[in-house]
Design an enzyme around this catalytic site. Sequence first.
Site, PDB file in Angstrom:
ATOM      1  N   CYS A 171       3.298   0.859   2.508  1.00  0.00           N
ATOM      2  CA  CYS A 171       2.949   1.582   1.280  1.00  0.00           C
ATOM      3  C   CYS A 171       3.990   2.672   1.051  1.00  0.00           C
ATOM      4  CB  CYS A 171       1.536   2.138   1.442  1.00  0.00           C
ATOM      5  SG  CYS A 171       1.157   3.616   0.531  1.00  0.00           S
ATOM      6  N   CYS A 197       2.977   6.269   0.773  1.00  0.00           N
ATOM      7  CA  CYS A 197       2.573   6.778   2.095  1.00  0.00           C
ATOM      8  C   CYS A 197       3.801   7.203   2.897  1.00  0.00           C
ATOM      9  CB  CYS A 197       1.798   5.713   2.869  1.00  0.00           C
ATOM     10  SG  CYS A 197       0.360   5.051   1.994  1.00  0.00           S
TER      11      CYS A 197
END
Lengths: 103, 304
Positions: free
Chosen positions: A30, A33
């Site tokens: 991600c 992230c």
Amino acid sequence: MAARINQENFEAEVLKAELPVLADFYSDSCVPCKRLSPLLAEVEEENAESLKVVKINVNFDTELAEKYEVQAAPTLILFKNGEEIDRLIGSVKKTEIIELINK
Amino acid sequence: MYDIIIIGSGPAGLSAAVYASRAELNTLVIEKEYQGTGQIAESERVENYLGLYGESGFDLGEKFREHALSLGARFTDGEVTSISKEEAFYKVSLSDSTDIETKAIIYAAGAKPKRLNIEGENKYSGCGVSYCAICDGAFYKDKIVAVVGGGDTALSDALLLSKTSKLVYVIHRRNELRANKALQTAANQKENIRFILNAVPVEITGDKKVQSVKLLRNNVLEELDVNGVFVAVGTAPESGLLKGIAELDGNGYIVAGEDCVTSAEGIFAAGDVRTKQLRQVITAAADGAVAVHSAENYLLELSR
């Protein structure tokens, strides 16, 4: 470095922690992230005395994500004395993280 | 006073930063995302960038950024809220209320995912509605999800989600998909991917979580039970800041030719935000170089 926490030690490491805990619910691959990681590391270092930072990988610890109704990665949740104080969802700026941990 | 402010740090902005740094122009890159590299970061693999094939988009973006940094390019993270023309320069205002003055602007803000603009979308954004299947797919393990869209991104998302979710609907407004044949073949072979064509979502409903998506299929209202909705209906240019300053086309792209020159003197458009035939990393990087060249000519004129 923030420790990775799982289902088994969540209660001891987060809910029963003495310091306020900032929990980062992240997922593999991600990008938002990944971008958040260096910011979190800075926040952790600057608040080493007063804050604990932990990470939860939602690809593995799905139950924790479900329990706290996390449905987007990254999600940051601030816990104090085992209670959720507030959360931030998605990409955030450092100033927003600091605002969160000061709640 | 800067010579050039570059707005955006995707391939176009980073390439412009490389060229501007080498030209020893006083340059600053303003980026909305801290240490960003634009949309490329989300791409799993880039197979068509000359010489650097087979890398993940994230890694390729990091290389672009390192290159710009190695030449001394300066970055600041901030969100531009307005651009205004002063006498012979521009004032760029940021959300933290700082103002920055510059002689020229290279506008390379790129594009962002389009929204559906239907009831329930905002309410459930981040809690049942997602624009990033890689990020949020894990929350729908053994659940039912819908992907809205029929292009490459939509089918890649559907394939990814089909690995962990119980059932994946692909909702597309036309009766044919737009995605490439390889993706279509792969998706057709998955038993847990179901296509719902000629269908337009009209509402996302639920209580605390998403429970269903309502859609018009061949103009008949239907309701599908789903736990999550992934939106993949393409991108829209991030050109709002230039409304009323430079000419935009009907879809919001900034009108500029290969020289990146816009209708606003001293503002140059580079990358996906510009009117062009092909939006790729390589064409964005090319724009960055050309935009700096055009900006240098403009700065030369200014100094005369």
